[in-house]
Design a protein around this motif. Structure first.
Motif, PDB file in Angstrom:
ATOM      1  N   HIS A  77       0.788  -1.179  -0.157  1.00  0.00           N
ATOM      2  CA  HIS A  77      -0.005  -0.091   0.032  1.00  0.00           C
ATOM      3  C   HIS A  77       0.845   1.340   0.098  1.00  0.00           C
ATOM      4  CE1 HIS A  77      -3.563  -2.445   0.468  1.00  0.00           C
ATOM      5  NE2 HIS A  77      -2.960  -2.941   1.549  1.00  0.00           N
ATOM      6  N   LYS A  78       2.413   1.146  -0.076  1.00  0.00           N
ATOM      7  CA  LYS A  78       3.003   2.140   0.093  1.00  0.00           C
ATOM      8  C   LYS A  78       2.733   3.385   0.920  1.00  0.00           C
ATOM      9  CE  LYS A  78       4.816   0.583  -3.769  1.00  0.00           C
ATOM     10  NZ  LYS A  78       4.631  -0.991  -3.749  1.00  0.00           N
ATOM     11  N   GLU A  79       2.546   2.694   2.363  1.00  0.00           N
ATOM     12  CA  GLU A  79       2.260   3.956   3.517  1.00  0.00           C
ATOM     13  C   GLU A  79       2.759   3.200   4.637  1.00  0.00           C
ATOM     14  OE1 GLU A  79      -2.179   2.662   4.673  1.00  0.00           O
ATOM     15  OE2 GLU A  79      -2.179   3.804   3.043  1.00  0.00           O
ATOM     16  N   CYS A  80       2.724   4.140   5.836  1.00  0.00           N
ATOM     17  CA  CYS A  80       3.149   3.531   7.027  1.00  0.00           C
ATOM     18  C   CYS A  80       2.385   2.690   7.732  1.00  0.00           C
ATOM     19  CB  CYS A  80       3.637   4.893   7.752  1.00  0.00           C
ATOM     20  SG  CYS A  80       4.327   4.545   9.375  1.00  0.00           S
ATOM     21  N   LYS A  81       2.841   1.694   8.214  1.00  0.00           N
ATOM     22  CA  LYS A  81       1.985   0.743   9.081  1.00  0.00           C
ATOM     23  C   LYS A  81       2.603   0.375  10.283  1.00  0.00           C
ATOM     24  CE  LYS A  81      -1.053  -0.568   5.832  1.00  0.00           C
ATOM     25  NZ  LYS A  81      -2.337  -0.307   5.911  1.00  0.00           N
ATOM     26  N   GLY A  82       1.817   0.354  11.291  1.00  0.00           N
ATOM     27  CA  GLY A  82       2.116   0.231  12.708  1.00  0.00           C
ATOM     28  C   GLY A  82       1.667  -0.990  13.182  1.00  0.00           C
ATOM     29  N   VAL A  83       2.453  -1.314  14.352  1.00  0.00           N
ATOM     30  CA  VAL A  83       2.390  -2.829  14.899  1.00  0.00           C
ATOM     31  C   VAL A  83       2.772  -2.840  16.388  1.00  0.00           C
ATOM     32  CG1 VAL A  83       4.323  -3.766  14.084  1.00  0.00           C
ATOM     33  CG2 VAL A  83       2.674  -5.319  14.748  1.00  0.00           C
ATOM     34  N   GLU A  84       2.265  -3.677  17.376  1.00  0.00           N
ATOM     35  CA  GLU A  84       2.865  -3.864  18.708  1.00  0.00           C
ATOM     36  C   GLU A  84       3.367  -5.159  18.762  1.00  0.00           C
ATOM     37  OE1 GLU A  84      -0.186  -2.522  21.672  1.00  0.00           O
ATOM     38  OE2 GLU A  84      -0.511  -0.545  20.781  1.00  0.00           O
ATOM     39  N   LEU A  85       4.532  -5.313  19.396  1.00  0.00           N
ATOM     40  CA  LEU A  85       5.083  -6.540  19.648  1.00  0.00           C
ATOM     41  C   LEU A  85       6.197  -6.416  20.699  1.00  0.00           C
ATOM     42  CD1 LEU A  85       8.084  -5.557  18.049  1.00  0.00           C
ATOM     43  CD2 LEU A  85       6.732  -6.124  15.927  1.00  0.00           C
ATOM     44  N   TYR A  86       6.667  -7.400  21.043  1.00  0.00           N
ATOM     45  CA  TYR A  86       7.588  -7.820  22.093  1.00  0.00           C
ATOM     46  C   TYR A  86       9.026  -7.999  21.411  1.00  0.00           C
ATOM     47  CZ  TYR A  86       4.058  -8.443  25.570  1.00  0.00           C
ATOM     48  OH  TYR A  86       2.864  -8.193  26.343  1.00  0.00           O
ATOM     49  N   LEU A  87      10.052  -7.084  21.661  1.00  0.00           N
ATOM     50  CA  LEU A  87      11.308  -7.157  21.215  1.00  0.00           C
ATOM     51  C   LEU A  87      12.197  -7.402  22.426  1.00  0.00           C
ATOM     52  CD1 LEU A  87      11.963  -6.144  18.480  1.00  0.00           C
ATOM     53  CD2 LEU A  87      13.140  -4.274  19.463  1.00  0.00           C
ATOM     54  N   LYS A  88      13.203  -8.375  22.145  1.00  0.00           N
ATOM     55  CA  LYS A  88      14.046  -9.018  23.374  1.00  0.00           C
ATOM     56  C   LYS A  88      15.489  -8.175  23.477  1.00  0.00           C
ATOM     57  CE  LYS A  88      15.469 -13.076  20.583  1.00  0.00           C
ATOM     58  NZ  LYS A  88      15.456 -14.498  20.707  1.00  0.00           N
ATOM     59  N   ASN A  89      15.568  -8.145  24.588  1.00  0.00           N
ATOM     60  CA  ASN A  89      17.015  -7.815  25.091  1.00  0.00           C
ATOM     61  C   ASN A  89      17.221  -8.313  26.631  1.00  0.00           C
ATOM     62  OD1 ASN A  89      19.493  -6.741  25.603  1.00  0.00           O
ATOM     63  ND2 ASN A  89      18.627  -4.593  26.184  1.00  0.00           N
ATOM     64  N   GLY A  90      17.372  -9.719  26.759  1.00  0.00           N
ATOM     65  CA  GLY A  90      17.473 -10.349  28.099  1.00  0.00           C
ATOM     66  C   GLY A  90      15.858 -10.742  28.364  1.00  0.00           C
ATOM     67  N   GLN A  91      15.025  -9.854  28.261  1.00  0.00           N
ATOM     68  CA  GLN A  91      13.620  -9.951  28.661  1.00  0.00           C
ATOM     69  C   GLN A  91      12.908  -9.471  27.318  1.00  0.00           C
ATOM     70  OE1 GLN A  91      13.198  -8.233  32.340  1.00  0.00           O
ATOM     71  NE2 GLN A  91      13.463 -10.132  33.538  1.00  0.00           N
ATOM     72  N   TYR A  92      11.770  -9.712  27.289  1.00  0.00           N
ATOM     73  CA  TYR A  92      10.884  -9.049  26.251  1.00  0.00           C
ATOM     74  C   TYR A  92      10.133  -7.901  26.463  1.00  0.00           C
ATOM     75  CZ  TYR A  92      11.554 -13.421  23.494  1.00  0.00           C
ATOM     76  OH  TYR A  92      12.010 -14.505  22.862  1.00  0.00           O
ATOM     77  N   HIS A  93      10.409  -6.852  25.784  1.00  0.00           N
ATOM     78  CA  HIS A  93       9.843  -5.504  26.002  1.00  0.00           C
ATOM     79  C   HIS A  93       8.708  -5.081  25.043  1.00  0.00           C
ATOM     80  CE1 HIS A  93      13.694  -4.606  28.300  1.00  0.00           C
ATOM     81  NE2 HIS A  93      14.313  -5.342  27.262  1.00  0.00           N
ATOM     82  N   PRO A  94       7.559  -4.773  25.601  1.00  0.00           N
ATOM     83  CA  PRO A  94       6.470  -4.420  24.756  1.00  0.00           C
ATOM     84  C   PRO A  94       6.798  -3.106  24.276  1.00  0.00           C
ATOM     85  CG  PRO A  94       5.825  -4.084  26.863  1.00  0.00           C
ATOM     86  CD  PRO A  94       7.392  -4.684  27.114  1.00  0.00           C
ATOM     87  N   MET A  95       6.599  -3.097  22.706  1.00  0.00           N
ATOM     88  CA  MET A  95       6.881  -1.906  21.823  1.00  0.00           C
ATOM     89  C   MET A  95       5.935  -1.755  20.731  1.00  0.00           C
ATOM     90  SD  MET A  95      11.223  -2.079  21.582  1.00  0.00           S
ATOM     91  CE  MET A  95      11.464  -0.295  20.921  1.00  0.00           C
ATOM     92  N   LYS A  96       5.891  -0.222  20.286  1.00  0.00           N
ATOM     93  CA  LYS A  96       5.183   0.002  19.189  1.00  0.00           C
ATOM     94  C   LYS A  96       6.137   0.100  17.963  1.00  0.00           C
ATOM     95  CE  LYS A  96       1.298   1.710  17.209  1.00  0.00           C
ATOM     96  NZ  LYS A  96       0.176   1.164  16.865  1.00  0.00           N
ATOM     97  N   TRP A  97       5.800  -0.038  17.050  1.00  0.00           N
ATOM     98  CA  TRP A  97       6.804   0.254  15.748  1.00  0.00           C
ATOM     99  C   TRP A  97       5.801   0.606  14.419  1.00  0.00           C
ATOM    100  CZ3 TRP A  97      11.818  -0.259  15.330  1.00  0.00           C
ATOM    101  CH2 TRP A  97      12.600  -0.801  16.538  1.00  0.00           C
ATOM    102  N   ARG A  98       6.345   1.594  13.897  1.00  0.00           N
ATOM    103  CA  ARG A  98       5.916   2.255  12.591  1.00  0.00           C
ATOM    104  C   ARG A  98       6.873   1.842  11.481  1.00  0.00           C
ATOM    105  NH1 ARG A  98       0.906   3.506  12.647  1.00  0.00           N
ATOM    106  NH2 ARG A  98       1.296   4.969  10.823  1.00  0.00           N
ATOM    107  N   ILE A  99       6.275   1.080  10.328  1.00  0.00           N
ATOM    108  CA  ILE A  99       7.098   0.600   9.248  1.00  0.00           C
ATOM    109  C   ILE A  99       6.881   1.482   8.129  1.00  0.00           C
ATOM    110  CG2 ILE A  99       7.665  -1.437   7.944  1.00  0.00           C
ATOM    111  CD1 ILE A  99       6.353  -2.055  11.188  1.00  0.00           C
ATOM    112  N   SER A 100       7.724   2.134   7.444  1.00  0.00           N
ATOM    113  CA  SER A 100       7.523   2.638   6.041  1.00  0.00           C
ATOM    114  C   SER A 100       8.314   2.154   5.068  1.00  0.00           C
ATOM    115  CB  SER A 100       8.059   4.062   6.346  1.00  0.00           C
ATOM    116  OG  SER A 100       7.639   4.809   7.500  1.00  0.00           O
ATOM    117  N   TYR A 101       7.645   1.846   4.024  1.00  0.00           N
ATOM    118  CA  TYR A 101       8.381   1.475   2.596  1.00  0.00           C
ATOM    119  C   TYR A 101       9.279   2.360   2.168  1.00  0.00           C
ATOM    120  CZ  TYR A 101       8.913  -0.536  -1.945  1.00  0.00           C
ATOM    121  OH  TYR A 101       9.399  -1.226  -3.103  1.00  0.00           O
ATOM    122  N   PHE A 102      10.467   1.936   1.478  1.00  0.00           N
ATOM    123  CA  PHE A 102      11.411   2.766   1.112  1.00  0.00           C
ATOM    124  C   PHE A 102      11.509   2.596  -0.356  1.00  0.00           C
ATOM    125  CE2 PHE A 102      14.335   5.503   4.273  1.00  0.00           C
ATOM    126  CZ  PHE A 102      13.212   5.851   4.809  1.00  0.00           C
ATOM    127  N   GLY A 103      11.444   1.486  -0.836  1.00  0.00           N
ATOM    128  CA  GLY A 103      11.770   0.976  -2.067  1.00  0.00           C
ATOM    129  C   GLY A 103      12.641   0.010  -2.096  1.00  0.00           C
TER     130      GLY A 103
END
Length: 161
Positions: A77-103
């Protein structure tokens, strides 16, 4: 097609002044091409020029499919999308991410800029991690729809059942 990937990488490094942001440039396979210093320090990511690291390996296994779906949607869709997920660094951290397509990069792979931030502050995160550590088996087996709140009424976490 990305005109100047080096310019994008310089912008990412310059964004370190933005407190709390984790910024990375990845390809469609999750290979990390560049990260800001906050993300490198916090998640112990080595220099992407010297070490091949994959963003998907930083994710909790239950979040990999959702993140890949978000990448595909951003590309389609060539637009920014958001997602909530857990990222790990020893323990998992809840985070919100925005992803933009660059080409497409020079390797003909789709390229994405990912900007993330923690959902919980450090105090609530410690409370959540201690709670899960002490009672994880009970939480997984016994309850449906559990919501954890701190004394201020703020959400700490919600179980996945």
């Amino acid at each position: 097609m990305i005109k100047n990937l080096q310019t994008v990488k310089r912008i990412i490094r310059a964004c370190d002044r933005d407190e709390g942001l984790y910024i990375s440039l990845i390809d469609e396979d999750g290979r990390i091409h560049s990260v800001n210093s906050r993300m490198a320090r916090s998640l112990e990511i080595r220099n992407p020029k010297e070490h091949n690291q994959n963003f998907f390996e930083l994710l909790h296994p239950m979040n990999v499919d959702a993140f890949q779906h978000c990448i595909n949607e951003a590309s389609l869709h060539k637009e920014c999308k958001g997602v909530e997920l857990y990222l790990k660094n020893g323990q998992y951290h809840p985070m919100k991410w925005r992803i933009s397509y660059f080409g497409n990069s020079t390797e003909r792979k789709r390229t994405f800029c990912c900007v993330g931030y923690k959902i919980m502050d450090d105090i609530r995160e410690k409370q959540f991690n201690q709670l899960v550590k002490n009672h994880s088996q009970l939480i997984r087996e016994a309850f449906n729809g559990v919501i954890f709140q701190d004394s201020n009424g703020e959400f700490i976490a919600v179980n996945q059942r």
